[in-house]
Design a protein around this motif. Structure first.
Motif, PDB file in Angstrom:
ATOM      1  N   GLY A 119       7.761  49.093  75.801  1.00 51.02           N
ATOM      2  CA  GLY A 119       7.187  49.588  77.048  1.00 51.02           C
ATOM      3  C   GLY A 119       6.258  50.758  76.827  1.00 51.02           C
ATOM      4  N   LYS A 120       5.619  51.145  77.892  1.00 53.00           N
ATOM      5  CA  LYS A 120       4.678  52.262  77.864  1.00 53.00           C
ATOM      6  C   LYS A 120       5.390  53.516  78.346  1.00 53.00           C
ATOM      7  CE  LYS A 120      -0.166  53.175  79.022  1.00 53.00           C
ATOM      8  NZ  LYS A 120      -1.406  52.555  79.574  1.00 53.00           N
ATOM      9  N   VAL A 121       5.098  54.627  77.697  1.00 52.71           N
ATOM     10  CA  VAL A 121       5.696  55.916  78.034  1.00 52.71           C
ATOM     11  C   VAL A 121       4.641  56.804  78.686  1.00 52.71           C
ATOM     12  CG1 VAL A 121       6.752  58.020  77.114  1.00 52.71           C
ATOM     13  CG2 VAL A 121       7.359  55.778  76.149  1.00 52.71           C
ATOM     14  N   PHE A 122       5.042  57.488  79.744  1.00 55.19           N
ATOM     15  CA  PHE A 122       4.189  58.481  80.403  1.00 55.19           C
ATOM     16  C   PHE A 122       4.899  59.828  80.289  1.00 55.19           C
ATOM     17  CE2 PHE A 122       3.150  54.416  82.198  1.00 55.19           C
ATOM     18  CZ  PHE A 122       1.762  54.451  82.351  1.00 55.19           C
ATOM     19  N   LEU A 123       4.162  60.858  79.876  1.00 57.01           N
ATOM     20  CA  LEU A 123       4.765  62.163  79.650  1.00 57.01           C
ATOM     21  C   LEU A 123       3.740  63.265  79.874  1.00 57.01           C
ATOM     22  CD1 LEU A 123       3.935  63.416  76.461  1.00 57.01           C
ATOM     23  CD2 LEU A 123       4.748  61.090  76.035  1.00 57.01           C
ATOM     24  N   THR A 124       4.249  64.475  80.040  1.00 61.10           N
ATOM     25  CA  THR A 124       3.400  65.652  80.183  1.00 61.10           C
ATOM     26  C   THR A 124       3.688  66.602  79.035  1.00 61.10           C
ATOM     27  OG1 THR A 124       3.483  65.459  82.595  1.00 61.10           O
ATOM     28  CG2 THR A 124       2.731  67.561  81.695  1.00 61.10           C
TER      29      THR A 124
END
Length: 349
Positions: free
Chosen positions: A135-140
Protein backbone atom coordinates in the motif's frame (compact mmCIF):
# COMPACT_ATOMS: atom_id res chain seq x y z
CA UNK A 1 28.34 -0.51 8.17
CA UNK A 2 27.77 3.18 7.96
CA UNK A 3 27.33 4.41 4.41
CA UNK A 4 29.41 7.21 2.85
CA UNK A 5 28.01 10.61 1.94
CA UNK A 6 27.73 9.80 -1.78
CA UNK A 7 24.39 11.31 -2.86
CA UNK A 8 21.49 8.86 -2.74
CA UNK A 9 18.11 9.71 -4.23
CA UNK A 10 15.83 7.29 -2.40
CA UNK A 11 17.47 8.05 0.93
CA UNK A 12 16.02 10.03 3.79
CA UNK A 13 15.74 13.79 3.99
CA UNK A 14 19.00 13.90 5.92
CA UNK A 15 20.70 13.23 2.58
CA UNK A 16 19.73 16.73 1.51
CA UNK A 17 21.64 18.19 4.41
CA UNK A 18 24.69 16.08 3.58
CA UNK A 19 24.59 17.15 -0.05
CA UNK A 20 24.18 20.82 0.80
CA UNK A 21 26.74 21.15 3.52
CA UNK A 22 28.58 17.88 4.04
CA UNK A 23 28.47 15.85 7.21
CA UNK A 24 28.64 18.94 9.39
CA UNK A 25 25.22 19.98 8.12
CA UNK A 26 23.82 16.58 8.96
CA UNK A 27 25.23 16.93 12.46
CA UNK A 28 23.16 20.08 12.87
CA UNK A 29 19.90 18.25 12.20
CA UNK A 30 17.39 18.30 15.07
CA UNK A 31 18.11 15.88 17.86
CA UNK A 32 16.11 12.64 17.85
CA UNK A 33 12.72 12.89 19.47
CA UNK A 34 12.27 11.20 22.80
CA UNK A 35 10.86 7.69 22.77
CA UNK A 36 7.42 9.03 23.70
CA UNK A 37 6.82 12.59 22.59
CA UNK A 38 3.04 12.53 22.82
CA UNK A 39 1.58 12.94 26.29
CA UNK A 40 -0.36 9.81 27.21
CA UNK A 41 -1.48 8.99 30.72
CA UNK A 42 0.31 6.03 32.25
CA UNK A 43 -2.96 4.50 33.42
CA UNK A 44 -4.25 4.16 29.84
CA UNK A 45 -1.04 2.92 28.24
CA UNK A 46 0.12 -0.61 27.63
CA UNK A 47 3.23 -1.26 29.78
CA UNK A 48 5.11 -2.59 26.73
CA UNK A 49 5.33 0.93 25.30
CA UNK A 50 6.97 2.23 28.44
CA UNK A 51 9.42 -0.67 28.38
CA UNK A 52 10.37 0.12 24.79
CA UNK A 53 11.87 3.42 25.90
CA UNK A 54 14.48 1.37 27.80
CA UNK A 55 14.75 -1.63 25.47
CA UNK A 56 17.94 -2.47 23.59
CA UNK A 57 17.89 -2.91 19.84
CA UNK A 58 14.99 -0.62 19.02
CA UNK A 59 14.04 3.05 18.86
CA UNK A 60 10.34 3.69 19.31
CA UNK A 61 7.85 6.49 18.79
CA UNK A 62 4.20 6.43 19.85
CA UNK A 63 1.96 7.84 17.13
CA UNK A 64 -1.86 7.99 17.07
CA UNK A 65 -2.46 6.04 20.26
CA UNK A 66 -5.95 7.22 21.20
CA UNK A 67 -9.15 7.15 19.17
CA UNK A 68 -9.18 10.95 19.10
CA UNK A 69 -5.62 11.07 17.74
CA UNK A 70 -6.46 8.50 15.08
CA UNK A 71 -9.53 10.44 13.96
CA UNK A 72 -7.47 13.63 13.80
CA UNK A 73 -4.92 11.95 11.51
CA UNK A 74 -7.65 10.62 9.20
CA UNK A 75 -9.27 14.05 9.10
CA UNK A 76 -5.91 15.61 8.24
CA UNK A 77 -5.58 13.57 5.06
CA UNK A 78 -8.11 15.27 2.84
CA UNK A 79 -8.28 14.34 -0.82
CA UNK A 80 -6.39 17.53 -1.61
CA UNK A 81 -3.56 16.83 0.86
CA UNK A 82 -3.16 13.26 -0.34
CA UNK A 83 -2.93 14.43 -3.94
CA UNK A 84 -0.39 17.14 -3.07
CA UNK A 85 1.93 14.92 -0.96
CA UNK A 86 5.39 14.46 -2.50
CA UNK A 87 7.65 11.39 -2.54
CA UNK A 88 9.71 11.66 0.59
CA UNK A 89 13.19 12.27 -0.80
CA UNK A 90 12.20 14.87 -3.39
CA UNK A 91 14.32 17.43 -1.55
CA UNK A 92 17.39 15.31 -2.27
CA UNK A 93 16.30 14.74 -5.85
CA UNK A 94 16.30 18.46 -6.53
CA UNK A 95 19.96 18.57 -5.55
CA UNK A 96 20.97 15.84 -8.00
CA UNK A 97 18.69 16.86 -10.84
CA UNK A 98 21.39 16.45 -13.48
CA UNK A 99 21.80 12.81 -12.56
CA UNK A 100 18.09 12.21 -13.11
CA UNK A 101 17.80 13.68 -16.59
CA UNK A 102 17.04 10.39 -18.25
CA UNK A 103 14.47 10.08 -20.98
CA UNK A 104 10.98 8.89 -20.10
CA UNK A 105 11.51 5.98 -22.42
CA UNK A 106 14.55 4.79 -20.50
CA UNK A 107 12.98 5.26 -17.06
CA UNK A 108 9.48 3.83 -17.61
CA UNK A 109 9.48 0.29 -18.93
CA UNK A 110 6.79 -0.68 -21.41
CA UNK A 111 4.15 -2.86 -19.71
CA UNK A 112 4.18 -6.52 -20.71
CA UNK A 113 1.28 -8.93 -20.79
CA UNK A 114 2.47 -11.10 -17.90
CA UNK A 115 4.80 -10.67 -14.91
CA UNK A 116 8.36 -11.77 -15.59
CA UNK A 117 11.70 -12.07 -13.86
CA UNK A 118 13.52 -9.15 -15.43
CA UNK A 119 11.29 -6.09 -15.02
CA UNK A 120 12.81 -2.65 -14.52
CA UNK A 121 9.68 -0.83 -13.38
CA UNK A 122 6.55 -1.94 -15.21
CA UNK A 123 3.03 -1.64 -13.79
CA UNK A 124 2.06 -4.79 -11.89
CA UNK A 125 -0.72 -6.55 -13.81
CA UNK A 126 -0.52 -9.95 -12.10
CA UNK A 127 -3.07 -9.38 -9.34
CA UNK A 128 -2.83 -11.62 -6.32
CA UNK A 129 -2.15 -11.01 -2.64
CA UNK A 130 0.57 -8.41 -3.27
CA UNK A 131 -2.04 -5.98 -4.63
CA UNK A 132 -3.79 -6.01 -1.25
CA UNK A 133 -0.88 -6.22 1.19
CA UNK A 134 1.22 -3.53 -0.50
CA UNK A 135 0.00 0.00 0.00
CA UNK A 136 0.81 3.66 -0.16
CA UNK A 137 1.89 5.57 2.94
CA UNK A 138 1.06 9.21 3.65
CA UNK A 139 3.06 11.01 6.33
CA UNK A 140 4.22 14.41 7.53
CA UNK A 141 7.89 15.12 8.22
CA UNK A 142 9.01 18.50 9.57
CA UNK A 143 5.77 20.12 8.42
CA UNK A 144 5.84 18.73 4.86
CA UNK A 145 3.60 15.98 3.49
CA UNK A 146 5.20 12.97 1.80
CA UNK A 147 4.45 9.53 0.40
CA UNK A 148 6.15 6.15 0.76
CA UNK A 149 5.23 2.48 0.30
CA UNK A 150 4.88 -0.39 2.79
CA UNK A 151 3.63 -3.96 3.19
CA UNK A 152 1.58 -5.91 5.72
CA UNK A 153 3.58 -8.78 7.24
CA UNK A 154 2.36 -11.79 9.17
CA UNK A 155 2.64 -10.94 12.87
CA UNK A 156 1.31 -11.86 16.29
CA UNK A 157 -0.74 -8.65 16.60
CA UNK A 158 -1.92 -8.88 12.96
CA UNK A 159 -1.25 -5.15 12.66
CA UNK A 160 2.43 -4.82 11.67
CA UNK A 161 3.93 -3.34 8.50
CA UNK A 162 7.49 -3.24 7.19
CA UNK A 163 8.76 -0.12 5.41
CA UNK A 164 11.93 1.95 5.05
CA UNK A 165 13.50 3.61 8.07
CA UNK A 166 13.41 7.00 6.34
CA UNK A 167 9.63 6.59 5.92
CA UNK A 168 9.29 6.57 9.73
CA UNK A 169 12.16 8.73 10.94
CA UNK A 170 14.46 11.22 9.23
CA UNK A 171 17.63 9.50 10.39
CA UNK A 172 18.97 11.55 13.32
CA UNK A 173 16.14 14.04 12.81
CA UNK A 174 12.40 14.02 13.28
CA UNK A 175 9.93 11.19 13.55
CA UNK A 176 7.08 11.13 11.03
CA UNK A 177 3.61 12.31 12.02
CA UNK A 178 0.15 11.72 10.56
CA UNK A 179 1.33 8.27 9.43
CA UNK A 180 -1.40 6.56 7.41
CA UNK A 181 -1.40 3.37 5.34
CA UNK A 182 -3.71 2.74 2.37
CA UNK A 183 -3.52 -0.97 1.43
CA UNK A 184 -4.19 -1.73 -2.21
CA UNK A 185 -4.07 1.94 -3.20
CA UNK A 186 -5.01 2.23 -6.87
CA UNK A 187 -5.48 5.33 -9.01
CA UNK A 188 -6.43 7.48 -6.04
CA UNK A 189 -8.82 4.94 -4.52
CA UNK A 190 -8.64 3.35 -1.06
CA UNK A 191 -10.41 0.01 -1.67
CA UNK A 192 -9.64 -1.39 1.78
CA UNK A 193 -9.83 1.84 3.76
CA UNK A 194 -7.13 3.79 5.57
CA UNK A 195 -5.23 2.76 8.71
CA UNK A 196 -3.38 5.08 11.07
CA UNK A 197 -0.15 4.09 12.83
CA UNK A 198 -0.07 3.85 16.62
CA UNK A 199 3.62 2.95 16.88
CA UNK A 200 6.72 3.44 14.74
CA UNK A 201 9.95 1.51 15.35
CA UNK A 202 13.42 1.69 13.79
CA UNK A 203 16.84 0.24 14.56
CA UNK A 204 19.14 2.27 16.83
CA UNK A 205 21.70 2.36 14.01
CA UNK A 206 19.20 4.26 11.88
CA UNK A 207 18.21 6.70 14.64
CA UNK A 208 21.79 7.29 15.77
CA UNK A 209 23.75 7.26 12.49
CA UNK A 210 21.23 7.26 9.60
CA UNK A 211 23.09 4.12 8.50
CA UNK A 212 21.62 2.93 5.18
CA UNK A 213 22.44 -0.67 6.07
CA UNK A 214 19.66 -0.35 8.67
CA UNK A 215 17.13 1.65 6.64
CA UNK A 216 14.11 -0.40 7.67
CA UNK A 217 11.21 0.25 10.03
CA UNK A 218 8.11 -1.39 11.44
CA UNK A 219 4.77 0.37 11.88
CA UNK A 220 1.98 -0.94 14.08
CA UNK A 221 -1.48 0.10 12.93
CA UNK A 222 -4.74 0.87 14.65
CA UNK A 223 -7.74 -1.25 13.78
CA UNK A 224 -10.46 -0.08 11.38
CA UNK A 225 -14.07 -0.88 12.24
CA UNK A 226 -12.77 -3.35 14.81
CA UNK A 227 -10.66 -5.31 12.31
CA UNK A 228 -6.89 -5.45 12.01
CA UNK A 229 -5.25 -4.75 8.69
CA UNK A 230 -4.13 -8.38 8.40
CA UNK A 231 -7.69 -9.59 8.96
CA UNK A 232 -8.86 -7.26 6.21
CA UNK A 233 -6.26 -7.77 3.47
CA UNK A 234 -4.01 -10.67 4.48
CA UNK A 235 -0.26 -10.59 5.05
CA UNK A 236 3.07 -11.63 3.55
CA UNK A 237 5.75 -13.75 5.19
CA UNK A 238 8.86 -11.98 6.43
CA UNK A 239 12.29 -13.61 6.81
CA UNK A 240 15.50 -12.58 8.55
CA UNK A 241 17.84 -15.27 7.24
CA UNK A 242 17.80 -14.72 3.45
CA UNK A 243 21.14 -12.97 3.07
CA UNK A 244 23.66 -15.70 3.75
CA UNK A 245 27.23 -15.20 2.52
CA UNK A 246 26.69 -17.63 -0.36
CA UNK A 247 23.41 -16.06 -1.47
CA UNK A 248 24.84 -12.54 -1.34
CA UNK A 249 27.75 -13.70 -3.50
CA UNK A 250 25.58 -15.60 -5.99
CA UNK A 251 22.69 -13.15 -6.01
CA UNK A 252 19.06 -13.66 -5.06
CA UNK A 253 16.15 -13.46 -7.49
CA UNK A 254 13.86 -10.77 -6.08
CA UNK A 255 10.65 -8.95 -6.94
CA UNK A 256 10.34 -5.43 -5.56
CA UNK A 257 7.13 -3.37 -5.39
CA UNK A 258 6.15 0.21 -4.71
CA UNK A 259 4.36 3.37 -5.75
CA UNK A 260 6.99 5.47 -7.58
CA UNK A 261 5.81 9.06 -7.75
CA UNK A 262 8.72 11.16 -9.06
CA UNK A 263 8.72 11.80 -12.80
CA UNK A 264 8.09 10.01 -15.07
CA UNK A 265 5.88 8.03 -12.66
CA UNK A 266 2.84 9.53 -10.93
CA UNK A 267 2.36 7.39 -7.79
CA UNK A 268 -1.11 6.27 -8.75
CA UNK A 269 -0.44 2.58 -9.41
CA UNK A 270 1.64 -0.32 -8.14
CA UNK A 271 4.84 -1.01 -10.09
CA UNK A 272 7.47 -3.71 -9.77
CA UNK A 273 11.05 -4.60 -10.60
CA UNK A 274 12.57 -8.06 -10.71
CA UNK A 275 15.99 -9.56 -11.20
CA UNK A 276 19.03 -11.04 -9.48
CA UNK A 277 20.76 -9.00 -6.80
CA UNK A 278 24.33 -7.80 -6.56
CA UNK A 279 26.07 -6.63 -3.40
CA UNK A 280 26.58 -2.89 -2.90
CA UNK A 281 30.20 -1.77 -3.22
CA UNK A 282 29.56 1.79 -2.03
CA UNK A 283 30.02 1.24 1.69
CA UNK A 284 26.80 -0.43 2.88
CA UNK A 285 25.74 -4.05 3.33
CA UNK A 286 22.71 -3.44 1.08
CA UNK A 287 22.04 -5.34 -2.13
CA UNK A 288 21.00 -3.88 -5.47
CA UNK A 289 18.75 -4.84 -8.38
CA UNK A 290 18.15 -3.19 -11.73
CA UNK A 291 15.17 -0.86 -11.34
CA UNK A 292 13.99 2.51 -12.67
CA UNK A 293 11.32 3.08 -10.00
CA UNK A 294 11.71 6.52 -8.45
CA UNK A 295 10.95 8.21 -5.13
CA UNK A 296 7.66 7.17 -3.57
CA UNK A 297 8.57 3.51 -3.93
CA UNK A 298 10.69 3.83 -0.76
CA UNK A 299 9.65 1.24 1.82
CA UNK A 300 8.05 -1.09 -0.70
CA UNK A 301 8.68 -4.80 -0.17
CA UNK A 302 11.48 -6.89 -1.68
CA UNK A 303 10.36 -10.51 -2.10
CA UNK A 304 12.48 -13.63 -2.37
CA UNK A 305 10.71 -16.79 -3.50
CA UNK A 306 7.89 -14.77 -5.03
CA UNK A 307 5.02 -16.59 -6.78
CA UNK A 308 3.78 -14.44 -9.66
CA UNK A 309 0.62 -16.52 -9.91
CA UNK A 310 -0.60 -15.91 -6.36
CA UNK A 311 1.23 -12.69 -5.50
CA UNK A 312 2.70 -14.33 -2.41
CA UNK A 313 6.30 -14.36 -1.30
CA UNK A 314 8.72 -13.82 1.54
CA UNK A 315 9.88 -10.28 2.28
CA UNK A 316 13.64 -10.07 2.74
CA UNK A 317 14.28 -6.33 2.25
CA UNK A 318 12.62 -3.01 1.40
CA UNK A 319 13.21 -0.30 -1.20
CA UNK A 320 15.80 2.04 0.33
CA UNK A 321 18.03 4.17 -1.90
CA UNK A 322 19.74 4.80 -5.24
CA UNK A 323 23.07 6.40 -5.95
CA UNK A 324 22.87 9.61 -7.94
CA UNK A 325 25.61 8.23 -10.19
CA UNK A 326 23.55 5.10 -10.97
CA UNK A 327 19.81 5.70 -11.16
CA UNK A 328 19.24 2.32 -12.80
CA UNK A 329 19.97 0.32 -9.63
CA UNK A 330 17.75 0.21 -6.55
CA UNK A 331 19.18 -0.88 -3.18
CA UNK A 332 17.63 -2.52 -0.15
CA UNK A 333 19.04 -3.34 3.32
CA UNK A 334 19.40 -6.91 4.48
CA UNK A 335 16.70 -7.91 6.95
CA UNK A 336 18.76 -9.81 9.50
CA UNK A 337 19.16 -10.02 13.27
CA UNK A 338 18.69 -6.28 13.85
CA UNK A 339 15.49 -6.23 11.81
CA UNK A 340 14.21 -9.31 13.63
CA UNK A 341 14.66 -7.54 16.94
CA UNK A 342 12.70 -4.50 15.75
CA UNK A 343 9.97 -6.76 14.32
CA UNK A 344 9.60 -8.77 17.52
CA UNK A 345 9.13 -5.60 19.54
CA UNK A 346 6.55 -4.39 17.02
CA UNK A 347 4.44 -7.54 16.81
CA UNK A 348 4.11 -7.62 20.60
CA UNK A 349 2.62 -4.14 20.84
Amino acid sequence: MKSPTTPKILACLAAAAVLLGGTAAADRLPSPASALTRTVSASSEVPDREALARADGVAHQAAAVTDAQSRAVLDYWTVERMAAAQPISMAAVDLVEDALRLSERSQRAEPQAAPHGNSTGEPWTGGGLVTRTTGKVFLTMDGRDFTCSASVVDSANRSTLVTAGHCAKDGRGSWAKNWTFVPGYADGASPHGRYTARDLLVAPQWQRDADDSYDFAMAVLNTRDGRTVQESVGAQRIAFDTWTEDRVRDGVQVYTFGYPAASPFDGRDLHYCSGRTTADTGGTTANGVGCTMTQGSSGGPWFAGFDTGTGRGTISSVVSFKYASDTSTQYGPRLGAAARQVFEHAENL
